[in-house]
Write an enzyme that holds these catalytic residues in place. Structure first.
Site, PDB file in Angstrom:
ATOM      1  N   ASP A  42       7.747  18.338 -50.392  1.00  0.00           N
ATOM      2  CA  ASP A  42       7.025  17.964 -51.316  1.00  0.00           C
ATOM      3  C   ASP A  42       5.780  17.673 -50.097  1.00  0.00           C
ATOM      4  O   ASP A  42       5.379  16.533 -50.563  1.00  0.00           O
ATOM      5  CB  ASP A  42       5.816  18.326 -52.256  1.00  0.00           C
ATOM      6  CG  ASP A  42       6.822  18.764 -53.132  1.00  0.00           C
ATOM      7  OD1 ASP A  42       7.806  19.597 -53.032  1.00  0.00           O
ATOM      8  OD2 ASP A  42       6.672  17.970 -54.543  1.00  0.00           O
ATOM      9  N   ASP A  80      10.258  31.127 -60.746  1.00  0.00           N
ATOM     10  CA  ASP A  80       9.289  29.485 -61.541  1.00  0.00           C
ATOM     11  C   ASP A  80       9.353  30.667 -63.140  1.00  0.00           C
ATOM     12  O   ASP A  80       8.798  30.600 -63.232  1.00  0.00           O
ATOM     13  CB  ASP A  80       8.172  28.754 -61.777  1.00  0.00           C
ATOM     14  CG  ASP A  80       7.892  27.991 -60.782  1.00  0.00           C
ATOM     15  OD1 ASP A  80       8.980  28.082 -59.560  1.00  0.00           O
ATOM     16  OD2 ASP A  80       5.919  28.193 -59.726  1.00  0.00           O
TER      17      ASP A  80
END
Lengths: 221, 258
Positions: free
Chosen positions: B12, B131
């Site tokens: 990330d 998601d």
């Protein structure tokens, strides 16, 4: 100075392969110049040629035909080492089943086939399509580019269509085989030509070794 | 022997720096995505996923440079996700050296974007990130819905139907994250993974919830995933990629050893 031309006919990402070539050229301590271009003159002036390709064969062949890349590739193979990658290899074949059937360059005899929607391995386990990831390549024929690459090394593949490996394919130049529900031609070679279904530029050490060997290859089997 | 199941560490990054702390004790700069990516590559990672959480436009320029720097030193597939909204965004990332892009929110707000992207750049480089969150009760037939904005916004879209649609539109791979499991370290949502994997023809990357090596193996064996993505167990050096592969191999999973 080793001049490498990467043929750019507008299909996809050529930066990975250019970067990998720069990297192995530097490892060899060689003066390497990489040019990514559709220009026939620049390609004719190069010492070695990369014929890449990604995406759908119909779009690739449309651009190849529009820019007369077939003639450029034929001329290159007559005079200097050429490395074809993925759809670049498929484009060298006679014809592909993709997009309802597309005529390809016919530099190598043979068909490009679809893996099928019900692909299974030897144990009956379902296999996903595309064939995506690291698979073993069996070196069925000796070749200078295999130098320093252990047999059954894994290379990175991503494709839904393949060139079959069958009884007479060794005669037709199949130099590496992979298994994915079928036996597939992972590498086809000829004098001045080394064509891979996998991506050497994404296959870490094994792939970089092939490219390093290519930079030093005299084009002989 | 055949195709290996893949292990994909995820970085990330924000403004060109690795966030959600990578804690390599023997690394000069654990915030440098290039150094971290190179480390994972050398350790045997099969691919690298780079998730850009930079919000600002200026920051995204930095991301392009970071991707360029990673791609000139890491010769395994590189996926870049986060903030990919236009064909121009995709082109910029591919030109920088990414091999695939992950599309998430933009696919939900405009599914035709996925179709256009696959037509322009080829399905092989289009990863649709999904998601999903379980919305059925404990006694009901399991059902999952797509959520955006880190799991805050429900969309009403059924996860299985959505996955099928995205593949039909040209997704070459699905990155499936369970929002129920993400960050819990309690393992993947195996039922979700299995359901999506069986529904589509393309490879599935399981994501969200990895806390142990068993979880990785379970994702493949029970979740029927083709690849497993993890961040913290590798970042905090709880396990190395090599240990993960050894463990998976012991469970009978085919892996790439280096």
């Amino acid at each position: 100075m080793n001049k490498i031309a990467v043929i750019d006919y507008g299909m996809g990402n050529l930066h990975s392969v250019a970067k990998a070539l720069e990297h192995v050229g530097a490892q060899l301590g060689q003066q390497t110049e990489i040019v990514v271009t559709p220009d026939p003159q620049l390609i004719a002036a190069a010492d070695r040629v990369i014929f890449p390709g990604v995406g759908a064969i119909r779009d690739c062949m449309a651009e190849i035909n529009r820019l007369d890349v077939g003639r450029i590739v034929r001329q290159a193979i007559e005079t200097k080492p050429v490395f074809a990658i993925c759809v670049g290899m498929q484009a060298l074949m006679s014809r592909s089943e993709e997009n309802g059937g597309v005529d390809c360059l016919g530099i190598i005899d043979g068909q490009v086939r679809y893996f099928g929607d019900a692909l299974k391995d030897d144990t009956g386990q379902r296999l996903k399509v595309p064939h995506m990831g690291w698979n073993e390549v069996e070196q069925c024929t000796a070749h200078p580019l295999w130098k320093g690459v252990p047999d059954r090394s894994r290379f990175y593949f991503v494709h839904s269509y393949y060139v079959p490996h069958d009884e007479d394919s060794i005669e037709r130049g199949v130099t590496g085989i992979a298994h994915y529900g079928k036996e597939i031609a992972a590498v086809i070679s000829r004098p001045n030509l080394f064509a891979t279904q996998f991506h050497p530029e994404k296959s870490q050490e094994a792939g970089l070794t092939l490219l390093r060997n290519f930079l030093q290859w005299d084009g002989k089997g | 022997m055949g195709l290996a199941k893949r292990i994909i560490p995820c970085l990330d990054c924000e403004n060109g720096r690795v966030v959600k702390g990578v804690q390599f004790v023997d690394i000069r700069d654990a915030g440098d995505p290039v150094e971290v990516a190179k480390r994972y590559c050398d350790a045997g990672a099969d691919e690298i996923t780079f998730l850009d959480i930079t919000a600002s436009h200026e920051g995204r320029e930095t991301t392009v440079h970071t991707v360029e720097a990673i791609a000139s030193q890491v010769f395994i597939p590189l996926t870049v996700g986060g903030g990919i909204r236009t064909l121009e965004d995709i082109r910029a990332m591919l030109n920088a050296g990414a091999d695939k892009v992950g599309i998430n929110t933009a696919a939900v707000s405009n599914p035709d974007f996925v179709r256009a992207a696959a037509e322009r750049f080829g399905s092989q480089c289009i990863v649709v990130a999904i998601d999903a969150k379980r919305v059925s009760g404990p006694d009901e037939e399991p059902r999952w819905e797509i959520f955006t904005h880190g799991g805050r916004n429900p969309t009403g879209l059924d996860a299985i139907d959505w996955a099928r649609k995205m593949v039909e539109f040209g997704a070459g791979e699905i990155l499936l994250t369970s929002m129920d499991k993400d960050g819990t370290k309690s393992g993947f949502d195996l039922a979700l993974n299995r359901a999506v994997s069986r529904a589509v023809q393309v490879p599935i990357i399981a994501s969200g919830g990895v806390g142990s090596l068993e979880h990785l193996a379970d994702g493949i064996l029970e979740g029927e995933a083709d690849a497993v993505l993890a961040a913290s167990i590798f970042h905090f050096q709880e396990y190395t990629i090599g240990e993960a592969k050894d463990f998976m191999a012991q469970r009978g999973i085919e892996v790439r050893k280096i």
